[in-house]
Every structure is written in structure tokens, then in C-alpha cells.
Design an enzyme around this catalytic site. Structure first.
Site, PDB file in Angstrom:
ATOM      1  N   ASP A 117       0.835  -1.198   0.000  1.00 38.19           N
ATOM      2  CA  ASP A 117       0.000   0.000   0.000  1.00 38.19           C
ATOM      3  C   ASP A 117       0.871   1.249   0.000  1.00 38.19           C
ATOM      4  O   ASP A 117       1.948   1.262   0.615  1.00 38.19           O
ATOM      5  CB  ASP A 117      -0.889   0.038   1.245  1.00 38.19           C
ATOM      6  CG  ASP A 117      -2.239  -0.622   1.020  1.00 38.19           C
ATOM      7  OD1 ASP A 117      -2.610  -0.817  -0.145  1.00 38.19           O
ATOM      8  OD2 ASP A 117      -2.925  -0.935   2.013  1.00 38.19           O
ATOM      9  N   GLN A 146      -0.512   6.779  -6.490  1.00 43.02           N
ATOM     10  CA  GLN A 146      -1.650   7.660  -6.266  1.00 43.02           C
ATOM     11  C   GLN A 146      -1.737   8.737  -7.344  1.00 43.02           C
ATOM     12  O   GLN A 146      -0.791   9.510  -7.558  1.00 43.02           O
ATOM     13  CB  GLN A 146      -1.522   8.311  -4.888  1.00 43.02           C
ATOM     14  CG  GLN A 146      -1.535   7.275  -3.764  1.00 43.02           C
ATOM     15  CD  GLN A 146      -1.060   7.846  -2.437  1.00 43.02           C
ATOM     16  OE1 GLN A 146      -0.142   8.660  -2.393  1.00 43.02           O
ATOM     17  NE2 GLN A 146      -1.691   7.415  -1.358  1.00 43.02           N
ATOM     18  N   ARG A 167      -0.860  -0.924  -8.775  1.00 44.10           N
ATOM     19  CA  ARG A 167      -2.265  -0.668  -8.444  1.00 44.10           C
ATOM     20  C   ARG A 167      -2.460   0.850  -8.502  1.00 44.10           C
ATOM     21  O   ARG A 167      -1.839   1.600  -7.756  1.00 44.10           O
ATOM     22  CB  ARG A 167      -2.618  -1.162  -7.047  1.00 44.10           C
ATOM     23  CG  ARG A 167      -4.069  -0.774  -6.630  1.00 44.10           C
ATOM     24  CD  ARG A 167      -4.231  -0.699  -5.123  1.00 44.10           C
ATOM     25  NE  ARG A 167      -4.174  -2.020  -4.548  1.00 44.10           N
ATOM     26  CZ  ARG A 167      -3.826  -2.254  -3.282  1.00 44.10           C
ATOM     27  NH1 ARG A 167      -3.465  -1.269  -2.496  1.00 44.10           N
ATOM     28  NH2 ARG A 167      -3.817  -3.485  -2.817  1.00 44.10           N
ATOM     29  N   LYS A 184     -11.248  17.399  -7.961  1.00 43.36           N
ATOM     30  CA  LYS A 184     -11.661  16.123  -8.526  1.00 43.36           C
ATOM     31  C   LYS A 184     -11.338  16.063 -10.015  1.00 43.36           C
ATOM     32  O   LYS A 184     -10.889  15.025 -10.522  1.00 43.36           O
ATOM     33  CB  LYS A 184     -13.156  15.906  -8.302  1.00 43.36           C
ATOM     34  CG  LYS A 184     -13.672  14.577  -8.837  1.00 43.36           C
ATOM     35  CD  LYS A 184     -15.172  14.442  -8.659  1.00 43.36           C
ATOM     36  CE  LYS A 184     -15.666  13.057  -9.081  1.00 43.36           C
ATOM     37  NZ  LYS A 184     -15.327  12.701 -10.460  1.00 43.36           N
ATOM     38  N   THR A 209     -10.670   1.745  -8.706  1.00 41.53           N
ATOM     39  CA  THR A 209     -11.560   2.905  -8.721  1.00 41.53           C
ATOM     40  C   THR A 209     -13.002   2.439  -8.667  1.00 41.53           C
ATOM     41  O   THR A 209     -13.317   1.322  -9.078  1.00 41.53           O
ATOM     42  CB  THR A 209     -11.338   3.773  -9.976  1.00 41.53           C
ATOM     43  OG1 THR A 209     -12.186   4.924  -9.916  1.00 41.53           O
ATOM     44  CG2 THR A 209     -11.648   2.999 -11.251  1.00 41.53           C
ATOM     45  N   HIS A 210     -13.864   3.325  -8.129  1.00 35.81           N
ATOM     46  CA  HIS A 210     -15.305   3.083  -8.152  1.00 35.81           C
ATOM     47  C   HIS A 210     -15.989   4.067  -9.102  1.00 35.81           C
ATOM     48  O   HIS A 210     -17.223   4.145  -9.147  1.00 35.81           O
ATOM     49  CB  HIS A 210     -15.884   3.249  -6.742  1.00 35.81           C
ATOM     50  CG  HIS A 210     -15.186   2.415  -5.717  1.00 35.81           C
ATOM     51  ND1 HIS A 210     -14.260   2.938  -4.837  1.00 35.81           N
ATOM     52  CD2 HIS A 210     -15.244   1.087  -5.450  1.00 35.81           C
ATOM     53  CE1 HIS A 210     -13.788   1.973  -4.059  1.00 35.81           C
ATOM     54  NE2 HIS A 210     -14.368   0.846  -4.417  1.00 35.81           N
TER      55      HIS A 210
END
Length: 288
Positions: A117, A146, A167, A184, A209-210
Site C-alpha cells: 500500500d 496515487q 495498483r 476532482k 476505482t469506483h
């Protein structure tokens, strides 16, 4: 004041139960078994970070090893995701690296995939250094990058030269505007650019991602570039679209956190997703 805090924590826990499996390893593996029955693999993460006590660090390492050795017995296809600061980075780079290597030795016995992570930007350089050091010895290893950080485009380019497994996440930590995109629109645009690079130059990566628009973009890229990749989503989030992705032949992994240190993690999730803040507000109104 204390009672007000207690009430808020109870409400937060009610929301957090959507994505947190429970307090124990068995809770996490039980949730993982449900995911697997629904056609998904899993990524299990023990909650907690910034450990400095030897006992907390060793308990965390021991639990990850137990999870690794339990996947086959529980009939689950899964991997783990480890935060560097929960296994020693807050003490020293050397200790953290040794502890990662210990986990990897256990993972190698069953060829379990291990994700590293990514935490706040204070740790980015060391996390990438740890990844590069271990990846040269164990290929079933990935690292999160990120999209909110301005440096990530260069990090991705460098890591892809060694065949790194990535990831891609948006990022949930509060960062300074000098080093991070804040809106955003900016973060989404950078995520889209980085995702395009992964499909063009990478292989075996995770699109975490969602965001429905970004998911559709990934599906479009996959028709143009035959790559080994998977969608990764939190347990309990966007459950309505997961069966469709599985039915359409896409690999999908549910990220399953567990443990008692749920509060800091949940607050980050709530800040990251306005929809969850609205859910929290409606829970408060309906209960009180």
C-alpha cells in the site's frame, strides 16, 4: 462531549461495516469466501499504521502470515496488502525491509500475491525503494501509486521500466497543493492519463476505482490493448456493478480491510467519497 463523540463513533461504525469485514482474521476470510463465491478474488488488509512497538509490528506480521497460509484451506483466491508503516517503517527503513522480506518468504511458499500500500507522500520514496528491492527477488509483488500526486507520472514511468506491477488509486491522504492535485477534475484527468500509460506500456496491473466513467474508459482501453489487469474495489462499495463486470469476463478483486483500527481508515474513506458522507448524514438523521 464524550457521549457525543461516542454517538458519532457508533454511527461511523455503522457506515464502516459496509467495507470492513470485522475485527478478526476469520471475519476477513469469511468475507473473502463470499467474494470468491461471487466470482471475485480478494485483497486482505489488516487495519493499523504507524506502529512503533515491537509487539504491534510482530502481531501484524504474524497475522499476515496466517492469512497467507489460510487461503487454500478456506478455498479463497486471494492476496494481501501491507502498509510499510505497520511493519516498521516508522522505526527504520532497515527494519521495515527485513519484515517485508519475512512476509515474502511465507508468500513465496504458496505464490501468494502481495501488494504494498502507498501511504502519505512522506513515505513515497522509501515505499518505492522497498518495492524495487523486493521485486527483484519476488515477482508476485505490486505497489500502489496515487493519481493525486504530481510526481506519479514520473514514478510510473520509472517503475514500468523494471516491469513493475501497479495498483492505480486516486489517493486518500491530505497533501499540500504544491505536490498534489486538489480538485476532482485534476485528479480524474491524471488518473485517466496514468491508466492510459498502463494499458499501453504495463501488464498485470490493478485499476482501483469506483468511478463509473473511469471504469468504462478502462474497458475501452482493454479492447485496444490485450493486457492482464483487474478491477479492484472496496468490499461493500459499488456492489451493483460487480456482477456485470464478472459476467463480462473482467477480473475483479475486492479489497477487504479488517481489524479494530477502523476509525482513521473510515474517516479517509468518507472524505474520499461524498456519497459516503451523505450516507453518514442520513444515518444520523434516521437514528436521532
Amino acid at each position: 462531549m464524550a457521549s457525543g463523540t461516542h454517538v458519532m463513533e457508533k454511527i461511523l461504525f455503522g457506515v464502516a461495516k459496509r467495507w470492513i469485514a470485522g475485527n478478526t482474521i476469520d471475519d476477513a476470510l469469511s468475507a473473502a469466501k463470499i467474494s470468491y463465491k461471487n466470482g471475485m478474488s480478494v485483497i486482505i488488509n489488516k487495519l493499523g499504521e504507524y506502529h512503533t512497538s515491537n509487539q504491534a509490528i510482530q502481531n501484524t506480521i504474524s497475522e499476515y502470515k496466517t492469512i497467507i497460509s489460510s487461503f487454500r484451506r478456506w478455498n479463497v483466491c486471494g492476496g494481501i496488502s501491507v502498509k510499510p508503516t505497520q511493519i516498521g517503517l516508522s522505526k527504520s527503513m532497515r527494519e521495515c525491509l527485513q519484515n517485508f522480506q519475512s512476509i515474502i518468504r511465507s508468500a513465496s511458499l504458496s505464490q501468494t500475491f502481495v501488494w504494498i500500500d502507498m501511504e502519505s507522500s512522506d513515505h513515497t520514496d522509501k515505499t518505492i525503494e522497498i518495492y524495487q528491492s523486493i521485486f527483484s527477488k519476488y515477482e508476485r509483488l505490486g505497489v500502489a501509486l496515487q493519481a493525486n500526486l504530481k510526481r506519479t507520472e514520473n514514478d510510473l514511468s520509472d517503475l514500468l521500466t523494471i516491469g513493475a506491477k501497479i495498483r492505480l488509486v486516486k489517493g486518500a491522504y491530505r497533501e499540500d497543493s504544491k505536490i498534489a492535485y486538489k480538485s476532482k477534475e485534476q485528479i480524474d484527468a491524471n488518473y485517466e492519463k496514468l491508466m492510459k500509460t498502463l494499458f499501453e506500456k504495463g501488464n498485470e496491473f490493478g485499476i482501483a476505482t469506483h468511478d463509473l466513467r473511469l471504469i468504462e474508459k478502462a474497458k475501452s482501453h482493454s479492447r485496444e490493448h490485450q493486457r492482464k489487469f483487474e478491477f479492484q474495489m472496496l468490499r461493500g462499495i459499488m456492489d451493483s456493478i460487480k456482477p456485470d463486470l464478472v459476467r463480462d469476463g473482467f477480473s475483479l478483486a475486492e479489497y477487504i480491510p479488517y481489524g479494530t483500527n477502523w476509525l482513521p481508515y473510515s474517516i479517509r474513506r468518507l472524505k474520499e467519497r461524498k456519497r459516503n458522507i451523505l450516507l453518514l448524514g442520513s444515518a444520523f438523521v434516521s437514528k436521532y
